[in-house]
Write a protein that holds these residues in place. Structure first.
Motif, short mmCIF file in Angstrom:
data_model
loop_
_atom_site.label_atom_id
_atom_site.label_comp_id
_atom_site.label_asym_id
_atom_site.label_seq_id
_atom_site.Cartn_x
_atom_site.Cartn_y
_atom_site.Cartn_z
N TYR A 82 -2.52 -5.08 6.38
CA TYR A 82 -1.59 -4.82 5.36
C TYR A 82 -0.37 -4.27 6.21
CZ TYR A 82 -5.56 -4.96 2.63
OH TYR A 82 -6.56 -5.32 1.82
N VAL A 100 0.72 -1.15 -0.09
CA VAL A 100 0.00 0.00 0.06
C VAL A 100 0.95 1.12 0.07
CG1 VAL A 100 -1.82 1.13 1.32
CG2 VAL A 100 -1.73 -1.36 1.23
N LEU A 152 -2.59 -1.22 -3.55
CA LEU A 152 -3.40 -0.16 -3.20
C LEU A 152 -2.90 1.29 -3.03
CD1 LEU A 152 -6.27 0.83 -2.22
CD2 LEU A 152 -5.60 -0.13 0.06
#
Length: 163
Positions: free
Chosen positions: A38, A7, A67
């Motif tokens: 995450y 991410v 992401l």
């Protein structure tokens, strides 16, 4: 790093980028993302500049982030141009995601209806614009994060069934 789970959080703020104020939104979003499981999370800060935002988005996507979240720059102020920078990198838009995030924000703050955030897919990444305040960013993540595993599965060619 877990493949498909990295991410990148991009805080968009002239003042934070210039060191005039600390970035409160990035760390708040990072805590929420880590709490969702995450563990490969990067937080960067860029000024409210279309070229800088676009470049950071492209770098995150090229770096195989699954992401990519932006925080801030989604309003109607003269330097709020995160949606324009995001539109330039998206392969396809996910208007329903942006709509549900605005609706969540509107329940807490009526002015959230003025938000122009976008959501979509760029390369193999899910890219989502979130509001810039720490509280609004975290409230948006409460809605977004449950959708992310299915979205990432779909991007990887998975079945259309909801878990």
């Amino acid at each position: 790093m877990t493949p498909g789970r990295s991410v990148v959080i991009i805080t968009v703020s002239d003042r934070a980028a210039a060191g005039v104020r600390a970035d409160a939104s990035g760390p708040a979003a990072e805590l929420a993302v880590r709490a969702a499981g995450y563990d490969d999370v990067a937080v960067v800060v860029v000024p409210d500049d279309v070229d800088a935002i676009r470049a950071e988005l492209r770098e995150a996507i090229a770096g195989a982030a699954a992401l990519v979240l932006t925080l801030g720059g989604t309003g109607i102020g003269p330097r709020d141009r995160t949606p324009e920078a995001t539109a330039a990198v998206l392969d396809l838009e996910l208007p329903g995601v942006a709509e549900v995030l605005r609706e969540r924000g509107r329940r807490a703050t009526p002015t959230a209806a003025l938000g122009r955030g976008r959501a979509g897919v760029a390369g193999g990444a899910l890219v989502v614009n979130l509001p810039g305040s720490p509280r609004a960013a975290v409230e948006s993540l409460e809605v977004l994060l449950p959708l992310v595993p299915h979205a990432l599965d779909q991007l990887g060619g998975g079945d259309h069934r909801w878990p």
